[in-house]
Design a protein around this motif. Structure first.
Motif, PDB file in Angstrom:
ATOM      1  N   HIS A  93       0.822  -1.212   0.000  1.00 57.85           N
ATOM      2  CA  HIS A  93       0.000   0.000   0.000  1.00 57.85           C
ATOM      3  C   HIS A  93       0.857   1.264   0.000  1.00 57.85           C
ATOM      4  CE1 HIS A  93      -3.794  -2.231   1.656  1.00 57.85           C
ATOM      5  NE2 HIS A  93      -3.574  -2.456   0.373  1.00 57.85           N
ATOM      6  N   LYS A  98      -2.201  -2.349  -5.042  1.00 57.11           N
ATOM      7  CA  LYS A  98      -3.308  -3.066  -4.439  1.00 57.11           C
ATOM      8  C   LYS A  98      -2.898  -4.527  -4.254  1.00 57.11           C
ATOM      9  CE  LYS A  98      -6.042   0.563  -4.940  1.00 57.11           C
ATOM     10  NZ  LYS A  98      -6.544   1.346  -3.788  1.00 57.11           N
ATOM     11  N   ASP A 199      -7.292  -5.824  -0.982  1.00 55.89           N
ATOM     12  CA  ASP A 199      -8.033  -4.948  -1.887  1.00 55.89           C
ATOM     13  C   ASP A 199      -8.901  -5.702  -2.878  1.00 55.89           C
ATOM     14  OD1 ASP A 199      -6.666  -2.282  -1.155  1.00 55.89           O
ATOM     15  OD2 ASP A 199      -4.987  -3.618  -1.598  1.00 55.89           O
TER      16      ASP A 199
END
Length: 550
Positions: A93, A98, A199
């Protein structure tokens, strides 16, 4: 719990697939791990991709190398632990990446506590959590369903005196999604990882969740399936009408989407089906199921420009048709290589082409409408490794040897440093050998060459990231002879021409009159091709982008 904002990063995004056993080994036991991935994240971020997809890292007996899960909510010690996973997510991150993980919902390991309980009797709390069936009168399985990995899809269990269903290995029993408790249990595992900050998910075999409750036998295939399985596998001789892609799956995917939307997470589904493009459209339409899906349609031996065009146009037609009915057009994701397919430089390039071929394949595939998955090592133009039978690990390959050698040849360790033992992957003997021919294509060798495939990937993908028309625009193909693939991408008032020569000889082509007022674009890294007065002069394995002037 911190909820992430919804984002369309996935639409037109590029996802880098990591096969963790073979990416980077930090503790020198011969197998890649999570700290190894974490260490290499800056390298991945430099490529200009949007996300990473990590193949299964859950607790597993590893009979199918992680696709046989024995605990959905823990990390296998081979790869690390939950703390190592949290560290990986945090660093990714920070680098703007992601993190998507591989979620295997349709089946688990026979070592999972659920199955251990289920197989004991017909009246325990987990008795109906798997697909059980009585034998026919003659003792044979209840129907003709086949395993993708060879033989019957049914395995006898003496304790229950019944067969259980396994679409893959007999050690991978299929869960019974007709049971609401099973559905909730699997949703809970998704929630577990969402809370840890992932994610999104790549959903393995996402059309295999449900089976026909009447257990009807499949009919014979009118046309042999040559996309999902190889020619020597009898699985392709059936039309898989009843053992997968059942209508009940739609409602379950909608439940998954509700959960994902609460966390702003994305999804890509793997669809292996007789009519995969149609199924992809169903599973991504309406904005209430999967975000995107991919199939095996570009993972085949067929590599002609006509084949690529046919797959894209057929998917777009299916997406449009289904979208009109379901209230929203779905989204595709393309892949020309992954952990299940022979490496594209061997499969399409026959193992003999120059790095220029790898470059044009990236430019072409990332310019098609949809998102893109890149498999580790493609940025190095790696070819398929030839693994001798005595070193094979893949049970799929062992079953169908020698006509089909399995998937080990695309799963060999990443070559990081040419002069180090085992290519710098590990100081210990790797679980699969590092091919000698891969050392010349190692990361350090390509870092030192400004014209390498690796540097091209970086230039091109970082350039593409800033081009909304390539990420989001509509697509329209131009009639061209082989080996040319030419199309336009259109977004708002902007129209781009994308032209690629997939052949080893230069090609000249006169554009249709409507496209001749075009100006070539620079900065993408494809050199040696020109556009003058509406005539394309494309170098061998060359490509060109141009803006259509209105």
């Amino acid at each position: 719990m911190k909820i992430k904002k919804n984002s369309d990063w996935w639409r037109g995004g590029v996802i880098y697939q990591i096969y963790p056993r073979s990416f980077a080994d930090s503790n020198n036991d011969g197998v890649g791990d999570l700290p190894g991935i974490t260490e290499k994240l800056p390298y991945i971020a430099s490529l200009g991709v949007d996300a990473i997809w990590i193949s299964p890292i859950f607790t597993s007996p590893m009979k199918d190398f992680g696709y046989d899960v024995s605990d959905y909510c823990d990390i296998d010690p081979l790869f690390g632990d939950l703390a190592a996973f949290d560290t990986l997510v945090a660093k990714a991150h920070k680098l703007g990446l992601k993190v998507m993980i591989d979620q295997v919902l349709s089946h688990c390991s026979d070592q999972h506590a659920w199955f251990k309980e289920s197989r004991q009797s017909k009246d325990n709390p987990k008795a109906d959590w798997f697909v059980w069936a009585d034998p026919r009168a003659d003792g044979t399985p209840p129907n003709n369903w086949l395993s993708v990995f060879g033989g019957s899809a049914w395995q006898w269990e003496s304790r229950r005196r019944q067969y259980f269903l396994h679409n893959f290995l007999s050690s991978q029993p299929d869960l019974n999604f007709h049971n609401p408790e099973v559905q909730q249990a699997m949703l809970d595992t998704i929630q577990f990882w969402l809370k840890r900050g992932v994610d999104g998910f790549r959903f393995d075999a996402c059309n295999f969740h449900f089976h026909d409750p009447k257990l009807r036998s499949n009919p014979s295939a009118l046309v042999r399936d040559s996309k999902t399985v190889s020619a020597e596998n009898p699985y392709g001789l059936q039309a898989h009408k009843y053992d997968k892609s059942q209508p009940q799956n739609i409602a379950f995917l909608q439940k998954i989407r509700v959960l994902l939307d609460k966390h702003g997470a994305a999804s890509v589904g793997e669809v292996g089906d007789d009519h995969s493009l149609k199924t992809m459209a169903k599973y991504t339409s309406g904005g209430d199921k999967l975000h995107m899906a991919y199939s095996f349609n570009l993972l085949t031996a067929e590599c002609s420009a006509a084949h690529i065009r046919q797959q894209v146009e057929e998917l777009e037609a299916q997406l449009t048709k289904t979208g009109k009915k379901d209230g929203g057009k779905g989204w595709g994701c393309w892949s020309i290589g992954n952990h299940d397919a022979q490496r594209v430089m061997t499969r399409w390039g026959k193992g003999e082409t120059s790095p220029a071929y790898a470059k044009v394949l990236l430019a072409m595939s990332s310019s098609l409408k949809g998102s893109l998955c890149i498999y580790q090592g493609e940025e190095l133009a790696l070819t398929e490794a030839d693994i001798p039978f005595e070193q094979l690990q893949d049970p799929y390959g062992i079953t169908f040897w020698p006509e089909f050698k399995g998937r080990d040849g695309c799963r060999t360790p990443m070559p990081w440093q040419a002069k180090l033992k085992h290519g710098g992957f590990s100081q210990a003997k790797p679980w699969l050998p590092v091919p000698k021919q891969h050392l010349a294509h190692s990361v350090d060798q390509q870092e030192a060459d400004a014209h390498s495939t690796l540097h091209f990937y970086r230039r091109f993908l970082n350039w593409r990231k800033a081009q909304p028309v390539l990420r989001m625009g509509d697509i329209d193909f131009v009639d061209t002879p082989e080996p040319l693939l030419v199309f336009t991408r259109m977004l708002d008032e902007e129209t781009w021409l994308c032209a690629f020569n997939l052949g080893a000889e230069p090609v000249s082509f006169r554009l249709p009159k409507r496209l001749r007022a075009a100006s070539a674009i620079s900065g993408h890294g494809l050199d040696g091709s020109t556009l003058i007065d509406g005539r394309l002069e494309l170098a061998a394995f060359g490509g060109l982008f141009a803006v259509i002037n209105r």
